[in-house]
Design an enzyme around this catalytic site. Structure first.
Site, short mmCIF file in Angstrom:
data_model
loop_
_atom_site.label_atom_id
_atom_site.label_comp_id
_atom_site.label_asym_id
_atom_site.label_seq_id
_atom_site.Cartn_x
_atom_site.Cartn_y
_atom_site.Cartn_z
N GLU A 19 0.93 -1.19 0.01
CA GLU A 19 -0.01 -0.05 0.09
C GLU A 19 0.60 1.25 -0.12
O GLU A 19 2.03 1.19 0.13
CB GLU A 19 -0.88 0.05 1.22
CG GLU A 19 -2.21 -0.73 1.13
CD GLU A 19 -3.23 0.09 0.30
OE1 GLU A 19 -2.91 1.21 0.07
OE2 GLU A 19 -4.33 -0.56 0.44
N ARG A 107 -8.15 0.80 12.41
CA ARG A 107 -6.68 1.08 12.08
C ARG A 107 -6.62 2.11 10.91
O ARG A 107 -7.68 2.51 10.46
CB ARG A 107 -6.01 -0.01 11.79
CG ARG A 107 -6.51 -0.63 10.32
CD ARG A 107 -5.29 -1.46 10.00
NE ARG A 107 -5.75 -2.35 8.61
CZ ARG A 107 -5.84 -1.87 7.41
NH1 ARG A 107 -5.36 -0.83 7.15
NH2 ARG A 107 -6.16 -2.65 6.41
N ASN A 109 -5.44 3.93 7.76
CA ASN A 109 -5.32 3.26 6.42
C ASN A 109 -4.41 4.18 5.04
O ASN A 109 -3.55 4.95 5.84
CB ASN A 109 -6.63 2.89 5.75
CG ASN A 109 -6.53 1.74 4.72
OD1 ASN A 109 -5.75 1.04 4.59
ND2 ASN A 109 -7.37 1.96 3.41
N GLU A 128 -13.93 -4.38 8.60
CA GLU A 128 -14.46 -3.47 7.36
C GLU A 128 -15.92 -3.08 7.86
O GLU A 128 -17.15 -3.10 6.87
CB GLU A 128 -14.15 -4.12 6.01
CG GLU A 128 -12.77 -4.55 5.91
CD GLU A 128 -12.50 -4.95 4.24
OE1 GLU A 128 -13.48 -5.00 3.67
OE2 GLU A 128 -11.25 -5.21 4.08
N ASN A 155 -9.68 5.69 1.91
CA ASN A 155 -8.56 5.10 1.20
C ASN A 155 -7.86 6.38 0.05
O ASN A 155 -7.77 7.45 0.64
CB ASN A 155 -9.27 4.12 0.16
CG ASN A 155 -8.60 2.76 0.18
OD1 ASN A 155 -7.38 2.78 0.51
ND2 ASN A 155 -9.45 1.57 0.41
N ASP A 205 -9.69 1.85 -4.69
CA ASP A 205 -8.93 1.89 -3.71
C ASP A 205 -8.00 3.13 -3.65
O ASP A 205 -8.28 4.13 -3.78
CB ASP A 205 -7.93 0.66 -3.74
CG ASP A 205 -7.39 0.07 -2.35
OD1 ASP A 205 -6.97 1.19 -1.75
OD2 ASP A 205 -7.44 -1.01 -2.03
C1 BGC Z 1 -7.54 -1.73 2.87
C2 BGC Z 1 -7.86 -2.92 3.07
C3 BGC Z 1 -9.23 -3.31 2.01
C4 BGC Z 1 -9.19 -2.64 0.71
C5 BGC Z 1 -10.41 -2.73 0.12
C6 BGC Z 1 -7.56 -1.33 1.51
O1 BGC Z 1 -6.97 0.03 1.54
O2 BGC Z 1 -6.33 -1.52 3.35
O3 BGC Z 1 -7.89 -3.52 4.18
O4 BGC Z 1 -9.81 -4.49 2.30
O5 BGC Z 1 -8.57 -1.26 0.88
O6 BGC Z 1 -10.76 -1.58 -0.68
CA CA Z 2 -5.50 1.72 -0.03
#
Ligand code: BGC
Ligand code: CA
Length: 298
Positions: A19, A107, A109, A128, A155, A205
């Site tokens: 990521e 957490r 992200n 989630e 995201n 994402d």
């Molecule tokens: C998260 C994942 C998630 C995914 C889904 C990611 O940014 O870290 O945990 O499943 O996005 O879109």
């Molecule tokens: Ca992501």
């Protein structure tokens, strides 16, 4: 046309949840994280010699990373406790500002710095579950402020070249949103959809914006990167040999190399044997250039 872009594996590290790729213009390297693998990665491309790769094991899950304006100040990570400064060399780490520290169910992200050097990043429920997350900004004075509530999976984010818009993904909405952005005040207003992504194309994402103002979005489960025009038209696609890309960032000396992080946490053993490069770091040259990446200025 963009379907024919040659996508190559540049690092076969097998990240569990790769990521947060971000180019460091000062050091000419790419920083990225493996959230569930609890690691910080640095990739230093070398045209005529082997690339240099460094991996730092961490005690907690890093959601995203930002280089600092003064490299002696290390990097800033978002962690399940909040924004933290890390000196990768010594491993020394210090919490700068708490974010949902007492909430073990969430957490941090994805996140990224704006042109003024603030660090924007959000949270998500580990399981989630909907609406459990938030979106925050770390000011350059080191204080964190909450800017959105009821977020599903906070995201990708990025800004238009003229800095008047912020793009933002809450993966649970299946859309890429856009806000009016006030760079001086650090305020986002007037949220609307840039594009709603059909479920069959995957889940939006991570994202980045190129210097023409087009938005590149990684499609989780969709095995592709889409490029959208500033008015939300699908302009191009890059097909990948893996189903779960997570984020994208332009890097390299001319900012023309598109780096793509990927995950294997969502795959079964059978799927992993079908896509052995899941979790690798990929790179391609689709044509456009990225914008100069931002750094944390606090
Ligand atoms: C998260 C994942 C998630 C995914 C889904 C990611 O940014 O870290 O945990 O499943 O996005 O879109
Ligand atoms: Ca992501």
């Amino acid at each position: 046309m963009m379907n024919e872009v040659d996508v190559q594996v540049v690092s076969r590290v097998g990240a569990i949840l790769g990521e947060g790729p971000i180019w460091d213009a000062e050091a000419q390297c790419l920083w990225w994280v493996d959230i569930l693998g609890k690691a910080l990665h640095r990739f230093e491309p070398a045209p005529d010699s082997p690339n240099r790769e460094t991996r730092w094991a961490l005690a907690i899950e890093p959601g995203a990373v930002a280089p600092c304006a003064d490299p002696r100040r290390g990097v800033v990570l978002v962690t399940p406790e909040g924004f933290a400064r890390l000196h990768p060399g010594s491993g020394q780490q210090a919490l700068l500002a708490e974010v949902e520290r007492d909430n073990a169910a969430t957490r941090m992200n994805d996140g990224k710095c704006d042109s003024r050097g603030r660090f924007w990043a959000g949270t998500m429920a580990r399981d989630e579950s909907p609406g459990a997350g938030g979106f925050y900004v770390l000011e350059i004075d080191g204080r964190a402020r909450q800017v959105l509530r009821d977020v599903g999976i906070s995201n990708g984010l990025g800004w238009s070249p003229d800095d008047s818009l912020m793009y933002y993904v809450d993966s649970h909405t299946g859309a890429v949103d856009v806000f009016d952005f006030d760079a001086a005040a650090g305020e986002i207003t007037h949220r609307r959809h840039l594009v709603e992504i059909p479920e069959a194309d995957g889940i939006p994402d991570g994202l980045c914006v190129d210097s023409d103002g087009f938005v590149w979005v990684a499609l989780w489960e969709g095995g592709a990167i889409h490029r959208y025009s500033p008015d939300g038209r699908l302009d191009g696609k890059i097909e990948l040999p893996v189903t779960h890309p997570t984020s994208v960032a332009f890097g390299g000396p001319e900012l023309r190399d598109l780096y793509i992080t990927t995950a294997r946490c969502a795959l079964t053993e059978a799927q992993i044997s079908e896509q052995p490069d899941a979790g690798a770091l990929f790179r391609c040259r689709p044509g456009p250039a990225g914008m100069g990446p931002n750094v944390y200025r606090g």
